[in-house]
Scaffold this active site. Sequence first.
Site, PDB file in Angstrom:
ATOM      1  N   LYS A  26      54.720  44.977  81.647  1.00 38.73           N
ATOM      2  CA  LYS A  26      54.386  44.633  83.041  1.00 38.73           C
ATOM      3  C   LYS A  26      52.915  44.870  83.354  1.00 38.73           C
ATOM      4  O   LYS A  26      52.497  44.733  84.497  1.00 38.73           O
ATOM      5  CB  LYS A  26      55.232  45.475  83.998  1.00 38.73           C
ATOM      6  CG  LYS A  26      56.719  45.325  83.831  1.00 38.73           C
ATOM      7  CD  LYS A  26      57.449  46.212  84.843  1.00 38.73           C
ATOM      8  CE  LYS A  26      58.932  46.264  84.587  1.00 38.73           C
ATOM      9  NZ  LYS A  26      59.563  47.335  85.370  1.00 38.73           N
ATOM     10  N   ARG A  28      59.145  54.143  57.979  1.00 36.20           N
ATOM     11  CA  ARG A  28      59.075  55.531  57.510  1.00 36.20           C
ATOM     12  C   ARG A  28      58.474  56.492  58.513  1.00 36.20           C
ATOM     13  O   ARG A  28      58.991  57.581  58.736  1.00 36.20           O
ATOM     14  CB  ARG A  28      58.255  55.619  56.210  1.00 36.20           C
ATOM     15  CG  ARG A  28      59.051  55.279  54.982  1.00 36.20           C
ATOM     16  CD  ARG A  28      58.153  54.654  53.943  1.00 36.20           C
ATOM     17  NE  ARG A  28      57.742  53.359  54.436  1.00 36.20           N
ATOM     18  CZ  ARG A  28      58.394  52.226  54.175  1.00 36.20           C
ATOM     19  NH1 ARG A  28      59.429  52.244  53.395  1.00 36.20           N
ATOM     20  NH2 ARG A  28      57.998  51.086  54.692  1.00 36.20           N
ATOM     21  N   THR A  29      57.344  56.108  59.096  1.00 35.40           N
ATOM     22  CA  THR A  29      56.642  57.084  59.941  1.00 35.40           C
ATOM     23  C   THR A  29      57.512  57.462  61.133  1.00 35.40           C
ATOM     24  O   THR A  29      57.703  58.636  61.434  1.00 35.40           O
ATOM     25  CB  THR A  29      55.286  56.512  60.391  1.00 35.40           C
ATOM     26  OG1 THR A  29      54.569  56.114  59.219  1.00 35.40           O
ATOM     27  CG2 THR A  29      54.476  57.560  61.137  1.00 35.40           C
ATOM     28  N   HIS A  32      45.276  57.587  59.652  1.00 37.09           N
ATOM     29  CA  HIS A  32      46.710  57.846  59.568  1.00 37.09           C
ATOM     30  C   HIS A  32      46.856  59.257  58.995  1.00 37.09           C
ATOM     31  O   HIS A  32      47.287  59.448  57.852  1.00 37.09           O
ATOM     32  CB  HIS A  32      47.359  56.809  58.662  1.00 37.09           C
ATOM     33  CG  HIS A  32      48.850  56.700  58.773  1.00 37.09           C
ATOM     34  ND1 HIS A  32      49.641  57.662  59.377  1.00 37.09           N
ATOM     35  CD2 HIS A  32      49.701  55.730  58.336  1.00 37.09           C
ATOM     36  CE1 HIS A  32      50.916  57.282  59.305  1.00 37.09           C
ATOM     37  NE2 HIS A  32      50.973  56.118  58.679  1.00 37.09           N
ATOM     38  N   ARG A  56      51.786  55.324  67.703  1.00 39.20           N
ATOM     39  CA  ARG A  56      51.172  54.346  66.779  1.00 39.20           C
ATOM     40  C   ARG A  56      50.726  53.164  67.624  1.00 39.20           C
ATOM     41  O   ARG A  56      51.495  52.666  68.462  1.00 39.20           O
ATOM     42  CB  ARG A  56      52.165  53.890  65.726  1.00 39.20           C
ATOM     43  CG  ARG A  56      51.646  52.682  64.946  1.00 39.20           C
ATOM     44  CD  ARG A  56      52.490  52.340  63.763  1.00 39.20           C
ATOM     45  NE  ARG A  56      52.313  53.289  62.681  1.00 39.20           N
ATOM     46  CZ  ARG A  56      52.846  53.144  61.468  1.00 39.20           C
ATOM     47  NH1 ARG A  56      53.587  52.094  61.190  1.00 39.20           N
ATOM     48  NH2 ARG A  56      52.642  54.057  60.529  1.00 39.20           N
TER      49      ARG A  56
END
Length: 310
Positions: A87, A58-59, A136, A108
């Site tokens: 890397k 969703r986000t 959040h 995120r």
Amino acid sequence: MQRWKGRDVISIRDFSKEDIEYVLNTAERLEKKLKERSSLEYAKGKILATLFFEPSTRTRLSFESAMHRLGGSVIGFVEASTSSVKKGESLRDTIKTVEQYSDVIVIRHPKEGAARLAAEVAEIPVINAGDGSNQHPTQTLLDLYTIKHEFGKIDGLKIALLGDLKYGRTVHSLSEALSQYDVELYLISPDLLRMPRHIVEELKEKGVKVYETSDLERVIGELDVLYVTRIQKERFPDEQEYLKVKGSYVIDLEILKKAKETLKIMHPLPRVDEIHPSVDPTKHAIYFRQVFSGIPVRMALLALTLGVIE
Ligand code: NCD
């Protein structure tokens, strides 16, 4: 009120009640405009970069959809293992690079504080889409938008946060935002997953009436909003601990017999087993309307931080 253009969105604590209301009102304006036309042109020529170091449905998709609806475009990665992070590139270098390609960053990350670090490094606005168990903030804004849409207000409501209050970032941000309103907060969780003490203390200092319990049945009849959360399995240091609390609460039609007819059930989603699907068609369930709120609210945040709307 702080200037919006160029502003980072890292913690809900950085926002006054006036700021929060401003985002919600802007979202409402944009939702109305979207009803007339499915896409707008505020962000034409602007690029959003979405950097997801943790899973999301969703986000990420709602941020991307919101940017497209604003007329902008999107770049990014959903799997850090396909980027140069694999890397050994540092977060600092990744951000320094991505900001050459974009006008706003949504990130995120599993580590608390990662979004704050990114914001310190980047000259362009950074929006936190969840950092570990910490915060959040954009979920919180869409949660508040949903409550307002449903009740026409936030003040005066009895709101319960249920489930994993220890590791859940959505409930950390949401309880902090609700402390700016005149609400009664019920914190319902297994003993092992209680809300961190410093948050509870702060809520009380701000004058919020807080009740902590593990017994949902005892209080469900008093509630206006029941905000259910998933046990955050991935945050447990030890699988054995998770197994002790797994399946602690399941909202089903049986327990809802004790609830007010007007009770609304919310969930940031994804759900695992905490809400039985038989609840979905009832008028209590507003979690899919809540999903929709992600669009206008994230459009508002993008447009405001890009400085393309006042
Ligand atoms: C939440 C999250 O990522 O914190 N999901 C979301 O953004 N809607 C909740 C969760 O994962 O349980």
